[in-house]
Write a protein that holds these residues in place. Sequence first.
Motif, PDB file in Angstrom:
ATOM      1  N   THR A  34       0.849  -1.203   0.000  1.00 37.49           N
ATOM      2  CA  THR A  34       0.000   0.000   0.000  1.00 37.49           C
ATOM      3  C   THR A  34       0.882   1.250   0.000  1.00 37.49           C
ATOM      4  N   LEU A  35       1.890   1.243   0.863  1.00 38.17           N
ATOM      5  CA  LEU A  35       2.802   2.389   0.951  1.00 38.17           C
ATOM      6  C   LEU A  35       3.531   2.616  -0.377  1.00 38.17           C
ATOM      7  N   PHE A  36       4.022   1.525  -0.971  1.00 43.30           N
ATOM      8  CA  PHE A  36       4.782   1.687  -2.213  1.00 43.30           C
ATOM      9  C   PHE A  36       3.874   2.047  -3.392  1.00 43.30           C
ATOM     10  N   PHE A  37       2.636   1.565  -3.390  1.00 37.19           N
ATOM     11  CA  PHE A  37       1.712   2.011  -4.444  1.00 37.19           C
ATOM     12  C   PHE A  37       1.447   3.510  -4.294  1.00 37.19           C
ATOM     13  N   LEU A  38       1.343   3.984  -3.067  1.00 39.36           N
ATOM     14  CA  LEU A  38       1.124   5.423  -2.850  1.00 39.36           C
ATOM     15  C   LEU A  38       2.336   6.227  -3.336  1.00 39.36           C
ATOM     16  N   ILE A  39       3.525   5.754  -2.964  1.00 41.43           N
ATOM     17  CA  ILE A  39       4.747   6.482  -3.365  1.00 41.43           C
ATOM     18  C   ILE A  39       4.874   6.486  -4.888  1.00 41.43           C
ATOM     19  N   ASP A  40       4.581   5.320  -5.503  1.00 38.31           N
ATOM     20  CA  ASP A  40       4.711   5.177  -6.950  1.00 38.31           C
ATOM     21  C   ASP A  40       3.738   6.091  -7.697  1.00 38.31           C
ATOM     22  N   ALA A  41       2.565   6.301  -7.090  1.00 41.43           N
ATOM     23  CA  ALA A  41       1.502   7.066  -7.766  1.00 41.43           C
ATOM     24  C   ALA A  41       1.639   8.572  -7.534  1.00 41.43           C
ATOM     25  N   TYR A  42       2.474   8.958  -6.559  1.00 40.01           N
ATOM     26  CA  TYR A  42       2.545  10.357  -6.119  1.00 40.01           C
ATOM     27  C   TYR A  42       3.300  11.230  -7.129  1.00 40.01           C
ATOM     28  N   GLU A  43       2.673  12.304  -7.567  1.00 40.60           N
ATOM     29  CA  GLU A  43       3.370  13.243  -8.460  1.00 40.60           C
ATOM     30  C   GLU A  43       3.049  14.677  -8.075  1.00 40.60           C
ATOM     31  N   GLU A  44       4.089  15.518  -8.157  1.00 39.69           N
ATOM     32  CA  GLU A  44       3.863  16.958  -7.997  1.00 39.69           C
ATOM     33  C   GLU A  44       4.042  17.559  -9.374  1.00 39.69           C
ATOM     34  N   GLU A  45       2.997  18.205  -9.884  1.00 34.94           N
ATOM     35  CA  GLU A  45       3.056  18.690 -11.267  1.00 34.94           C
ATOM     36  C   GLU A  45       2.956  20.211 -11.319  1.00 34.94           C
ATOM     37  N   LYS A  46       3.750  20.782 -12.217  1.00 34.34           N
ATOM     38  CA  LYS A  46       3.639  22.226 -12.476  1.00 34.34           C
ATOM     39  C   LYS A  46       2.624  22.401 -13.599  1.00 34.34           C
ATOM     40  N   LEU A  47       1.657  23.289 -13.401  1.00 36.33           N
ATOM     41  CA  LEU A  47       0.607  23.468 -14.401  1.00 36.33           C
ATOM     42  C   LEU A  47       0.823  24.777 -15.158  1.00 36.33           C
ATOM     43  N   GLY A  59       0.275  28.425 -16.261  1.00 40.28           N
ATOM     44  CA  GLY A  59      -0.179  29.554 -15.449  1.00 40.28           C
ATOM     45  C   GLY A  59       0.484  29.567 -14.087  1.00 40.28           C
ATOM     46  N   GLY A  60       1.470  28.672 -13.872  1.00 40.35           N
ATOM     47  CA  GLY A  60       2.257  28.708 -12.639  1.00 40.35           C
ATOM     48  C   GLY A  60       1.685  27.927 -11.471  1.00 40.35           C
ATOM     49  N   ASP A  61       0.476  27.385 -11.646  1.00 44.45           N
ATOM     50  CA  ASP A  61      -0.107  26.583 -10.550  1.00 44.45           C
ATOM     51  C   ASP A  61       0.647  25.272 -10.380  1.00 44.45           C
ATOM     52  N   GLU A  62       0.436  24.639  -9.216  1.00 42.99           N
ATOM     53  CA  GLU A  62       1.000  23.305  -8.981  1.00 42.99           C
ATOM     54  C   GLU A  62      -0.110  22.408  -8.500  1.00 42.99           C
ATOM     55  N   ARG A  63       0.042  21.120  -8.738  1.00 41.13           N
ATOM     56  CA  ARG A  63      -0.908  20.209  -8.107  1.00 41.13           C
ATOM     57  C   ARG A  63      -0.182  18.950  -7.649  1.00 41.13           C
ATOM     58  N   THR A  64      -0.716  18.332  -6.595  1.00 43.77           N
ATOM     59  CA  THR A  64      -0.245  17.027  -6.152  1.00 43.77           C
ATOM     60  C   THR A  64      -1.315  16.041  -6.572  1.00 43.77           C
ATOM     61  N   VAL A  65      -0.875  14.965  -7.218  1.00 43.32           N
ATOM     62  CA  VAL A  65      -1.859  13.997  -7.713  1.00 43.32           C
ATOM     63  C   VAL A  65      -1.379  12.581  -7.422  1.00 43.32           C
ATOM     64  N   LEU A  66      -2.327  11.726  -7.058  1.00 50.17           N
ATOM     65  CA  LEU A  66      -2.025  10.300  -6.877  1.00 50.17           C
ATOM     66  C   LEU A  66      -2.559   9.581  -8.106  1.00 50.17           C
ATOM     67  N   LYS A  67      -1.643   9.131  -8.967  1.00 46.96           N
ATOM     68  CA  LYS A  67      -2.091   8.458 -10.195  1.00 46.96           C
ATOM     69  C   LYS A  67      -2.232   6.960  -9.932  1.00 46.96           C
ATOM     70  N   LEU A  68      -3.103   6.643  -8.989  1.00 49.40           N
ATOM     71  CA  LEU A  68      -3.331   5.244  -8.625  1.00 49.40           C
ATOM     72  C   LEU A  68      -4.061   4.516  -9.748  1.00 49.40           C
ATOM     73  N   HIS A  69      -3.755   3.241  -9.928  1.00 47.18           N
ATOM     74  CA  HIS A  69      -4.507   2.417 -10.877  1.00 47.18           C
ATOM     75  C   HIS A  69      -5.983   2.461 -10.473  1.00 47.18           C
ATOM     76  N   PRO A  70      -6.900   2.587 -11.464  1.00 48.09           N
ATOM     77  CA  PRO A  70      -8.325   2.683 -11.114  1.00 48.09           C
ATOM     78  C   PRO A  70      -8.818   1.549 -10.219  1.00 48.09           C
ATOM     79  N   LYS A  71      -8.222   0.348 -10.381  1.00 47.10           N
ATOM     80  CA  LYS A  71      -8.660  -0.758  -9.521  1.00 47.10           C
ATOM     81  C   LYS A  71      -8.302  -0.507  -8.053  1.00 47.10           C
ATOM     82  N   LEU A  72      -7.245   0.265  -7.832  1.00 43.85           N
ATOM     83  CA  LEU A  72      -6.815   0.522  -6.450  1.00 43.85           C
ATOM     84  C   LEU A  72      -7.412   1.809  -5.890  1.00 43.85           C
ATOM     85  N   ALA A  73      -7.755   2.736  -6.772  1.00 40.57           N
ATOM     86  CA  ALA A  73      -8.231   4.054  -6.313  1.00 40.57           C
ATOM     87  C   ALA A  73      -9.371   3.874  -5.307  1.00 40.57           C
TER      88      ALA A  73
END
Length: 458
Positions: free
Chosen positions: A333-346, A348-362
């Motif tokens: 569970t911990l490693f799936f979270l780490i693997d899915a974690y991304e900080e993205e620059k958008l 217009g200068g915004d940022e977002r944190t997103v968990l790109k978890l596989h839909p089966k796990l989301a």
Amino acid sequence: MDSFEKIASLAKRRGFIYPGSEIYGGLAGTWDYGPLGTELKRNLKNEFWRSMVQFRDDVVGIDAAIVMNPKVWEASGHLESFSDPLVECKKCHHRFRADQLEKSVCPDCSGELTAPKQFNLMVETYLGVVEGEKLKTYLRGEITQGVHVNFKNVLSSTRVKLPFGIAQIGKAFRNEITPGGFTFRSREFEQMELQFYVHPVRNKTWNMSAYQSPIDRISNGINPKEIDSMDWFEYWKEERLKWYYSLGMKKENLHFKEHAKDELAHYARAAFDIEYRVDGAWKEMEGIHHRGDWDVKRHQEFSKEDMTYFDEETKERYLPYIIETSGGVDRATLFFLIDAYEEEKLEGGDERTVLKLHPKLAPRKAAVFPLLANKPDLVKLAKTIHDDLKKEFVVTWDDRGNIGKRYRAQDEAGTPFCITVDFNSLEKNDVTVRDRDSMKQDRVSIKELKSYLVEKLK
Ligand code: GAP
């Protein structure tokens, strides 16, 4: 911040994982799963169960007791050999695992350390109602033994024939000397395991280049007693690695590490770990072990019960060999979270944190929003959609703050789709569906929303 710290912070903020007993100052090595973490962990365990038990004809599942007769742990060798080397600082009295120290002085105060002594990891407990006559036993240190003590029960109560496996998921407890790395090393944790019983064939000349899939060979009519147990070992190594890939874990973050002879657990003849790479360092996530006939032989010796298998076709009687796959639910569970974690620059200068978890796990597959919470028509239609989708998927509702804020919250929760009901929806019977990963938006008719989601969530 390293990845463990980032995930610990997100996990607390969004309700994935909290420190255990936090209002009392916590309890080292224990963790509580919040609403999102509970769903995520449950999805992970369901995927394990579906692929390892329900999709297979050669594996059955059981759910054994956590507390067992203490003789089990004598037989399994855990009371004698399940230990880590402990050293204590003579100055500050902090304790450490000797095999994890980089230097031979105390990492906290540079004080001198005692000589290492073996510290047993089994957690003791007492059962019974009469003080002084309570039975001292243990919380299981691995879930494995509950399977082996039921080997004969499963044989006599089901139609399984060797080679076959018994899978189990459940809690295990270890008095770890240094719990840490968020949930990575806990004192209470869950394991998901398979014990696969095979004919005891082991040729000294076997090597990797001789590997042939045992499943293919059996379906080509080869007698299982011709199949080297190392072929099964290889087979299960590959199956388990593929399972992590199938749930979206990045290939470059996974590899095998072989245990050297002096690293093998007391029960193992060969072992490989599936390791996950965090911030450049490889960490154990799952172990694949060739346990030989260790468990059945020892239980036969200590319980005096016959643990042999009788092959009706060949009229042979033998103690089987065991190939084990042993994964940590919390570690995965911990490693799936780490693997899915991304900080993205958008843009217009915004940022977002997103968990790109596989839909089966989301934890949740979609979130439904009315564009404005104070417009009853929008709320009513959005509620209808939400209640309808709820019958098929795990969905959530959000009407707080502006849409941008709601998207950010769902991105951090790993929700693959956000569905917004706006004024056009009232006229055209359609909604906006926003994809978590691409952030692209589609206009989808309400009638087709379910089939759209089914297709996308595949
Ligand atoms: N039955 C074999 C067995 O228990 P293990 O390598 O000691 O083997 C298997 O444990 C898996 O259980 C590990 O790969 C890890 O994922 C998980 N695990 C072990 N100790 C743990 C701990 N203290 N905290 C969290 N997970 C742990």
